[in-house]
Design an enzyme around this catalytic site. Structure first.
Site, PDB file in Angstrom:
ATOM      1  N   HIS A 119       0.838  -1.147   0.162  1.00  0.00           N
ATOM      2  CA  HIS A 119      -0.149  -0.057  -0.005  1.00  0.00           C
ATOM      3  C   HIS A 119       1.077   1.219   0.091  1.00  0.00           C
ATOM      4  O   HIS A 119       0.109   2.206  -0.489  1.00  0.00           O
ATOM      5  CB  HIS A 119      -0.785   0.073   1.100  1.00  0.00           C
ATOM      6  CG  HIS A 119      -0.385   0.428   2.670  1.00  0.00           C
ATOM      7  ND1 HIS A 119      -0.111  -0.769   3.531  1.00  0.00           N
ATOM      8  CD2 HIS A 119      -0.059   1.441   3.147  1.00  0.00           C
ATOM      9  CE1 HIS A 119       0.402   0.005   4.476  1.00  0.00           C
ATOM     10  NE2 HIS A 119       0.282   1.100   4.383  1.00  0.00           N
ATOM     11  N   ASP A 152       0.474  -7.572   1.498  1.00  0.00           N
ATOM     12  CA  ASP A 152       0.702  -6.173   1.580  1.00  0.00           C
ATOM     13  C   ASP A 152       2.342  -6.075   1.683  1.00  0.00           C
ATOM     14  O   ASP A 152       2.752  -5.356   2.593  1.00  0.00           O
ATOM     15  CB  ASP A 152       0.120  -5.596   2.998  1.00  0.00           C
ATOM     16  CG  ASP A 152       0.204  -4.075   3.070  1.00  0.00           C
ATOM     17  OD1 ASP A 152       0.374  -3.356   1.829  1.00  0.00           O
ATOM     18  OD2 ASP A 152       0.107  -3.469   4.170  1.00  0.00           O
ATOM     19  N   SER A 188       4.567   2.541   7.938  1.00  0.00           N
ATOM     20  CA  SER A 188       4.467   1.285   7.187  1.00  0.00           C
ATOM     21  C   SER A 188       5.353   0.711   6.372  1.00  0.00           C
ATOM     22  O   SER A 188       6.060   1.610   5.523  1.00  0.00           O
ATOM     23  CB  SER A 188       3.013   1.728   6.208  1.00  0.00           C
ATOM     24  OG  SER A 188       1.932   1.761   7.079  1.00  0.00           O
TER      25      SER A 188
END
Length: 362
Positions: free
Chosen positions: A96, A126, A209
């Site tokens: 993402h 992911d 992230s």
């Protein structure tokens, strides 16, 4: 009047007698002197659980990921170099973080920015793998083993919360939970799915992230992926176990898609009463969990196994199915070509089907 005068004279004489007695006592009676000593001790404090060495081991392997779309920056995250050769370094980050980007840059801990190429990515796990020029690589991370962790073990992250001005931020916590499952909404419109993750109370913010979750030995044991963001909940960060990540890395390096089994059905949660009504499906009153089949593709694995619209999938082998996301999670544990037993409910009656997973996801 006479009595008052006598009273005043008595007070005055008493005062002078008292003062005189005190002066005589101080002059002729020795007073014992006491020496009060105060001992001050010097206390040495040492930090036995310092993670300085572990931080130094991973720090320069961490990078900032900047995503651009048509020349305009659209987002940023973190990543880490996990291997290199004579020409290139290879970086792991989240899918993402780079999703939808037309170009990507990597910024190392010295502030050097280099172009990066997305070799491959996988939305479900992911994760994404990038390559970068070797001149931008300072250090390479060491990969650990999350299965060796115990609850309460010290963990930390290195990443870039908020923006590049805060690159290299270190946050520390513990392993709060293993084998957690969290539901994630697909950004491509493919519904929700479940991820198996590690839980930590180390602060993980959006810019973290793709960065590493690290053990006390400075080894990467997870990839930070998301944070449970609710006003009443704090200190719940999640990371993908490194074993799941590394299982797909080799294929992603080559630009190959990760193949997962499908059975050829469209599904709805049992709680989605409005959508079920629109599909003219009425559930038995005792059905409180499972994944409801609303459509079966012709010549699919599901059709071959006898499944029909209106059936409610309750189990895959011995794993109870709570909803559609949970069904995908359990199905994706198996490889193409394997057989699985599906327990389903049809009109209030439980039935069984054996499915051979011989199809590939697009």
């Amino acid at each position: 009047m006479k009595q008052k005068i006598i009273y005043l004279v008595t007070i005055i004489l008493s005062f002078f007698v008292g003062v005189s007695g005190t002066l005589v006592t101080l002059r002729f009676v020795p007073v014992e002197e006491k020496l009060i000593e105060k001992t001050v001790k010097t206390v040495s404090i040492t930090e036995s659980d310092s993670i300085k060495e572990a931080v130094n081991k991973i720090y320069n392997a961490v990078v900032v990921i900047e995503s651009y779309r048509n020349g305009r920056q659209t987002g940023s995250g973190s990543g880490f170099v996990y291997k290199k050769n004579d020409k290139e370094g290879y970086v792991i980050t989240n899918h993402h973080v780079i999703e939808g980007a037309t170009s990507v840059k990597v910024v190392n801990m010295e502030g050097q920015s280099v172009d990066a190429k997305v070799l491959g990515s996988d939305e479900y796990a992911d994760i994404a793998v990038l390559s970068m020029d070797i001149n931008g690589v300072i250090d390479v991370a060491e990969i650990g083993d999350s299965s060796e962790l115990n609850l309460g073990d010290t963990l930390f992250t290195v990443g870039t919360p908020v923006g590049i001005a805060y690159r290299g931020t270190v946050t520390k916590g513990i392993l709060s939970g293993k084998d957690r499952t969290v539901s994630v909404q697909s950004s491509s419109g493919n519904g929700s799915y479940v991820m198996s993750v590690l839980q930590t109370d180390a602060a993980i913010n959006p810019g973290n992230s793709g960065g590493p979750l690290v053990n006390i030995n400075g080894e990467v044991i997870g990839v930070n992926s998301l944070k449970l963001v609710e006003d009443e909940i704090e200190g719940m960060g999640f990371a993908i176990p490194i074993e799941l990540v590394m299982a797909s890395v080799e294929k992603l390096e080559k630009g190959e898609k990760i193949e997962r089994p499908i059975v050829g059905v469209s599904l709805l949660d049992v709680t989605n009463t409005y959508a079920l009504y629109r599909n003219e499906i009425t559930l038995h009153k005792d059905i409180t969990y499972g994944a409801v089949i609303v459509n079966v593709e012709p010549n699919s694995v599901a059709e071959q196994g006898g499944l029909k619209a209106g059936d409610v999938i309750l189990k895959v082998n011995d794993d109870k199915i709570a909803d559609v996301a949970h069904f995908r999670y359990n199905l994706y544990k198996y490889n193409i070509g394997e057989k699985v037993k599906v327990i389903y409910n049809r009109n209030g009656e439980e039935r069984e089907a054996m499915l051979t997973l011989n199809q590939k996801a697009e």
